[in-house]
Design a protein around this motif. Structure first.
Motif, PDB file in Angstrom:
ATOM      1  N   LEU A  16     -55.321 -66.919-129.822  1.00  0.00           N
ATOM      2  CA  LEU A  16     -54.263 -65.923-129.999  1.00  0.00           C
ATOM      3  C   LEU A  16     -54.631 -64.613-129.312  1.00  0.00           C
ATOM      4  N   PHE A  20     -52.592 -62.483-125.937  1.00  0.00           N
ATOM      5  CA  PHE A  20     -52.002 -61.147-125.951  1.00  0.00           C
ATOM      6  C   PHE A  20     -51.748 -60.560-124.563  1.00  0.00           C
ATOM      7  N   ILE A  23     -48.614 -62.182-123.250  1.00  0.00           N
ATOM      8  CA  ILE A  23     -47.423 -61.788-124.005  1.00  0.00           C
ATOM      9  C   ILE A  23     -46.986 -60.384-123.598  1.00  0.00           C
ATOM     10  N   GLY A  66     -46.685 -67.582-130.537  1.00  0.00           N
ATOM     11  CA  GLY A  66     -47.023 -66.811-129.343  1.00  0.00           C
ATOM     12  C   GLY A  66     -46.545 -67.496-128.076  1.00  0.00           C
ATOM     13  N   THR A  69     -42.836 -67.276-127.931  1.00  0.00           N
ATOM     14  CA  THR A  69     -42.471 -65.913-127.529  1.00  0.00           C
ATOM     15  C   THR A  69     -42.515 -65.780-126.011  1.00  0.00           C
TER      16      THR A  69
END
Length: 80
Positions: A16, A20, A23, A66, A69
């Motif tokens: 995760l 980031f 994302i 994620g 997204t």
């Protein structure tokens, strides 16, 4: 919490954190890559829930979100 649950969940949190930058960036992976990865991870979440690996199930669910997204971001970017 079993040691397996701890190891799997820590690994997912690391994944995760690694997501980031993607994302938050304008550059996104291919749409189908994000959809397929998110879907497979969602299946893993169901498996972990069925095995009562709660921490792993929650963490992989968040990683799956994620990827979804990024799929939405890519779709919206390509739509423009």
């Amino acid at each position: 919490m079993s040691w397996q649950d701890a190891i799997l969940s820590v690994g997912q949190w690391v994944f995760l954190i690694a997501l980031f930058p993607s994302i938050l960036s304008d550059d996104k992976p291919a749409l189908w890559t994000s959809i397929m990865t998110g879907s497979i991870l969602a299946v893993f979440a169901v498996v972990y829930f069925s095995l009562s690996l709660w921490a792993s199930a929650i963490s992989v669910s968040i990683v799956s979100m994620g990827w979804f997204t990024m799929a939405i971001q890519k779709y919206l970017k390509d739509k423009k």
